[in-house]
Scaffold this motif. Structure first.
Motif, PDB file in Angstrom:
ATOM      1  N   PHE A   1      32.455  43.179  41.466  1.00 49.62           N
ATOM      2  CA  PHE A   1      31.216  42.395  41.434  1.00 49.62           C
ATOM      3  C   PHE A   1      31.162  41.497  40.192  1.00 49.62           C
ATOM      4  O   PHE A   1      30.704  40.351  40.265  1.00 49.62           O
ATOM      5  N   LEU A   2      31.622  42.015  39.062  1.00 45.80           N
ATOM      6  CA  LEU A   2      31.657  41.190  37.849  1.00 45.80           C
ATOM      7  C   LEU A   2      32.613  40.016  38.011  1.00 45.80           C
ATOM      8  O   LEU A   2      32.309  38.892  37.583  1.00 45.80           O
ATOM      9  N   SER A   3      33.753  40.232  38.654  1.00 46.37           N
ATOM     10  CA  SER A   3      34.699  39.135  38.917  1.00 46.37           C
ATOM     11  C   SER A   3      34.077  38.081  39.825  1.00 46.37           C
ATOM     12  O   SER A   3      34.234  36.877  39.588  1.00 46.37           O
ATOM     13  N   ALA A   4      33.387  38.534  40.857  1.00 43.61           N
ATOM     14  CA  ALA A   4      32.737  37.607  41.785  1.00 43.61           C
ATOM     15  C   ALA A   4      31.666  36.781  41.067  1.00 43.61           C
ATOM     16  O   ALA A   4      31.523  35.576  41.310  1.00 43.61           O
ATOM     17  N   TYR A   5      30.937  37.417  40.181  1.00 46.54           N
ATOM     18  CA  TYR A   5      29.905  36.722  39.396  1.00 46.54           C
ATOM     19  C   TYR A   5      30.538  35.663  38.494  1.00 46.54           C
ATOM     20  O   TYR A   5      30.086  34.518  38.448  1.00 46.54           O
ATOM     21  N   ALA A   6      31.607  36.037  37.793  1.00 48.54           N
ATOM     22  CA  ALA A   6      32.279  35.082  36.904  1.00 48.54           C
ATOM     23  C   ALA A   6      32.861  33.921  37.706  1.00 48.54           C
ATOM     24  O   ALA A   6      32.773  32.753  37.288  1.00 48.54           O
ATOM     25  N   GLU A   7      33.424  34.203  38.866  1.00 50.22           N
ATOM     26  CA  GLU A   7      33.974  33.146  39.718  1.00 50.22           C
ATOM     27  C   GLU A   7      32.873  32.197  40.194  1.00 50.22           C
ATOM     28  O   GLU A   7      33.049  30.982  40.209  1.00 50.22           O
ATOM     29  N   ALA A   8      31.723  32.756  40.562  1.00 45.19           N
ATOM     30  CA  ALA A   8      30.594  31.937  41.008  1.00 45.19           C
ATOM     31  C   ALA A   8      30.085  31.041  39.884  1.00 45.19           C
ATOM     32  O   ALA A   8      29.723  29.881  40.107  1.00 45.19           O
TER      33      ALA A   8
ATOM     34  N   LYS B   1      34.135  34.907  29.857  1.00 49.17           N
ATOM     35  CA  LYS B   1      35.179  35.191  28.873  1.00 49.17           C
ATOM     36  C   LYS B   1      36.092  36.326  29.320  1.00 49.17           C
ATOM     37  O   LYS B   1      37.271  36.364  28.942  1.00 49.17           O
ATOM     38  N   ASN B   2      35.578  37.247  30.120  1.00 51.13           N
ATOM     39  CA  ASN B   2      36.320  38.457  30.457  1.00 51.13           C
ATOM     40  C   ASN B   2      36.706  38.569  31.933  1.00 51.13           C
ATOM     41  O   ASN B   2      37.096  39.647  32.385  1.00 51.13           O
ATOM     42  N   SER B   3      36.648  37.475  32.663  1.00 53.07           N
ATOM     43  CA  SER B   3      36.936  37.546  34.103  1.00 53.07           C
ATOM     44  C   SER B   3      38.352  38.048  34.382  1.00 53.07           C
ATOM     45  O   SER B   3      38.560  38.821  35.323  1.00 53.07           O
ATOM     46  N   ASP B   4      39.327  37.636  33.595  1.00 51.95           N
ATOM     47  CA  ASP B   4      40.694  38.132  33.795  1.00 51.95           C
ATOM     48  C   ASP B   4      40.773  39.627  33.533  1.00 51.95           C
ATOM     49  O   ASP B   4      41.458  40.359  34.262  1.00 51.95           O
TER      50      ASP B   4
ATOM     51  N   LEU C   1      41.688  45.221  35.158  1.00 56.36           N
ATOM     52  CA  LEU C   1      41.217  46.612  35.171  1.00 56.36           C
ATOM     53  C   LEU C   1      40.976  47.111  36.593  1.00 56.36           C
ATOM     54  O   LEU C   1      41.312  48.250  36.930  1.00 56.36           O
ATOM     55  N   LYS C   2      40.411  46.248  37.425  1.00 51.05           N
ATOM     56  CA  LYS C   2      40.171  46.634  38.817  1.00 51.05           C
ATOM     57  C   LYS C   2      41.505  46.942  39.498  1.00 51.05           C
ATOM     58  O   LYS C   2      41.639  47.955  40.186  1.00 51.05           O
TER      59      LYS C   2
END
Length: 104
Positions: free
Chosen positions: A50-57, A84-87, A92-93
């Motif tokens: 979900f955090l990755s999806a948020y950063a991508e959006a 800053k932390n999307s990668d 981690l996922k």
């Protein structure tokens, strides 16, 4: 309570609630439901997804000016940290999904 720390933000999970404790801000998501058959490791992988999806959006919005549904997943004050932390979220996922760290 089980937790991850990413760039100074502690993400902790207590069945159905996610807590984010960052420098100068806190956020609690009270209605996180990763699935009934989900173990703790899978729950953290879902949170990172979900955090990755948020950063991508956010990146999409910055590039195009168009919003997507995922832009509202988390409050705006978490945005800079997420960008800053999307990668790190993705790595981690992947690691959580590829290895068994928590035995059931």
């Amino acid at each position: 309570m089980p937790a991850l720390n990413i760039d100074g933000v502690t993400i902790s999970y207590n069945w159905g609630k996610i807590y984010f404790d960052g420098p100068g801000w806190e956020y609690e998501e009270k209605h996180f439901a990763p699935g009934a058959a989900c173990n703790l490791q899978q729950a953290f992988a879902a949170i990172l997804g979900f955090l990755s999806a948020y950063a991508e959006a956010r990146g999409y919005f910055i590039r195009t000016g168009r919003e997507s549904d995922n832009l509202g997943l988390f409050p705006d004050y978490m945005g800079e940290w997420a960008d800053k932390n999307s990668d790190e979220f993705s790595l981690l996922k992947f690691e959580l999904q590829s290895h068994v760290y928590i035995e059931e």
